[in-house]
Write an enzyme that holds these catalytic residues in place. Structure first.
Site, PDB file in Angstrom:
ATOM      1  N   GLU A  49       0.842  -1.193   0.000  1.00  0.00           N
ATOM      2  CA  GLU A  49       0.000   0.000   0.000  1.00  0.00           C
ATOM      3  C   GLU A  49       0.880   1.247   0.000  1.00  0.00           C
ATOM      4  O   GLU A  49       1.872   1.326   0.732  1.00  0.00           O
ATOM      5  CB  GLU A  49      -0.898  -0.002   1.244  1.00  0.00           C
ATOM      6  CG  GLU A  49      -1.779   1.226   1.370  1.00  0.00           C
ATOM      7  CD  GLU A  49      -2.660   1.213   2.620  1.00  0.00           C
ATOM      8  OE1 GLU A  49      -3.581   2.055   2.704  1.00  0.00           O
ATOM      9  OE2 GLU A  49      -2.432   0.374   3.508  1.00  0.00           O
ATOM     10  N   LYS A 132      -8.912   3.396  -2.865  1.00  0.00           N
ATOM     11  CA  LYS A 132      -9.373   2.988  -1.549  1.00  0.00           C
ATOM     12  C   LYS A 132     -10.696   3.680  -1.241  1.00  0.00           C
ATOM     13  O   LYS A 132     -10.800   4.906  -1.263  1.00  0.00           O
ATOM     14  CB  LYS A 132      -8.325   3.336  -0.491  1.00  0.00           C
ATOM     15  CG  LYS A 132      -8.553   2.708   0.870  1.00  0.00           C
ATOM     16  CD  LYS A 132      -7.336   2.951   1.772  1.00  0.00           C
ATOM     17  CE  LYS A 132      -7.434   2.183   3.080  1.00  0.00           C
ATOM     18  NZ  LYS A 132      -6.210   2.362   3.901  1.00  0.00           N
ATOM     19  N   CYS A 166      -5.917  -2.760   2.654  1.00  0.00           N
ATOM     20  CA  CYS A 166      -5.820  -2.622   4.107  1.00  0.00           C
ATOM     21  C   CYS A 166      -7.160  -2.894   4.793  1.00  0.00           C
ATOM     22  O   CYS A 166      -7.754  -3.943   4.599  1.00  0.00           O
ATOM     23  CB  CYS A 166      -5.256  -1.238   4.448  1.00  0.00           C
ATOM     24  SG  CYS A 166      -4.499  -1.131   6.095  1.00  0.00           S
TER      25      CYS A 166
END
Length: 337
Positions: A49, A132, A166
């Protein structure tokens, strides 16, 4: 339609730090690591990430002081436009080393930043991105919110490829939407080095009946700029930091659809973690010692893992969360309070 996986898939997750505030140097590092992975025969390489552009660990963006505004200016300058010259360079790398490349990147869209994942094929084509959807906690002060228009799953010769970033992996409905798209190679770049992350990834692998590849950065304090340019913690205003201290411990892992750990986790150093999905486990650590790069290869102490061709149908045989084991009337829209 279920895509057929190639008989051999060698995948690598990269555990390494960005060069913070220096995107050209980060791209140089990415190419060195990609070259090493390709020399191992990897066909799919996944970076952590925010690898391109950096993860702002320790930042306090609630601080509106001139120094913090300057920090944001530098961070914004380190982000990349998509498409843009950095995307072109990543595409060239993927073609040069003949790999599917998946990497976290901080995407700049005007003055809004997004935590994104970019996808490239071995012919050097940029396939697309995932933004995201829900930044976590203080990330919301610096990153914008994505939406479900960028949750792609791509057909590849090795299986259907996609990414969830995540703590998005804690969102049941998002996971379910990816399972419904038929994802088979589930990339989960993360910033979570905590004790529970491997358990989370194991659950995802078993729940989705898919391979999970989760790369995480490994960083020491020296991988970020020195104070006063960068304050990892308020105490650095007064105390010189221990530059060798670990501030991000990694824990990258590759997991099979049955919940078996095929590579990793490691919490000690940067490394390449490679699983040959048709043979033995290969564990490669990139060690920095006296400025020399050493590569050590182990074969899991001589133990051979189970052949994984066809493992996804075997996993789905008992549990298919979007098929024979799903019940649409259990969803929140169908429930009455």
């Amino acid at each position: 339609m279920v895509s057929a996986m190639s008989s051999t898939v060698k995948a690598t997750v990269v555990q390494a730090s960005s060069v913070f505030y220096d995107t050209p140097a980060t791209l140089d590092k990415a190419e060195r690591l990609l070259k090493e992975a390709a020399e191992l025969g990897s066909q799919l390489v996944v970076f952590p990430e925010a690898f391109i552009g950096g993860y702002p660990r320790g930042y306090n963006f609630a601080d509106q002081s001139p120094r913090r505004k300057e920090s944001f200016r530098k961070y914004h300058a380190s982000a990349i436009n998509v498409p843009g010259p950095e995307v072109d360079r990543l595409a060239t790398m993927a073609a040069k080393y003949k790999v599917y490349l998946v990497t976290g990147a901080i995407e700049r869209d005007g003055y809004t930043l997004y935590c994104s994942v970019l996808f490239f094929d071995p012919e050097g084509n940029y396939l697309g991105k995932h933004r995201k959807i829900m930044p976590t906690y203080s990330e919301r002060l610096v990153w914008g919110f994505g939406d479900c228009s960028t949750t792609p799953v791509y057909d590849t010769p090795y299986g259907k490829l996609g990414s969830v970033i995540c703590w998005e992996n804690r969102m049941p409905l998002l996971r379910t939407s990816m399972y419904a798209k038929g994802i088979e190679i589930y990339c989960a770049p993360s910033a979570d080095s905590g004790d529970t992350w491997v358990s989370t990834m194991t659950h995802v692998a078993m729940e989705g009946g898919c391979y999970v590849l989760s790369p995480i950065q490994f960083c020491r304090r020296k991988d970020y700029p020195s104070p006063p340019e960068y304050l990892y913690s308020p105490s650095e205003e007064y105390v010189t930091p221990d530059y060798d201290s670990i501030i991000w411990a990694g824990g990258s892992v590759i997991i099979s659809p049955h919940g078996e750990i095929l590579a990793g986790p490691n919490y000690e150093r940067e490394g390449l973690f490679t699983a040959d999905l048709e043979g033995r486990q290969i564990f490669v650590i990139r060690v920095i010692l006296n400025s020399e790069d050493l590569i050590h290869t182990f074969d899991n102490f001589g133990q051979w893992i189970q052949d994984v061709r066809g493992e996804i149908p075997k996993a789905k045989f008992m549990f298919d969360v979007v098929g024979h084991y799903s019940k649409a009337d259990t969803g929140p829209a169908q429930q009455q309070i």
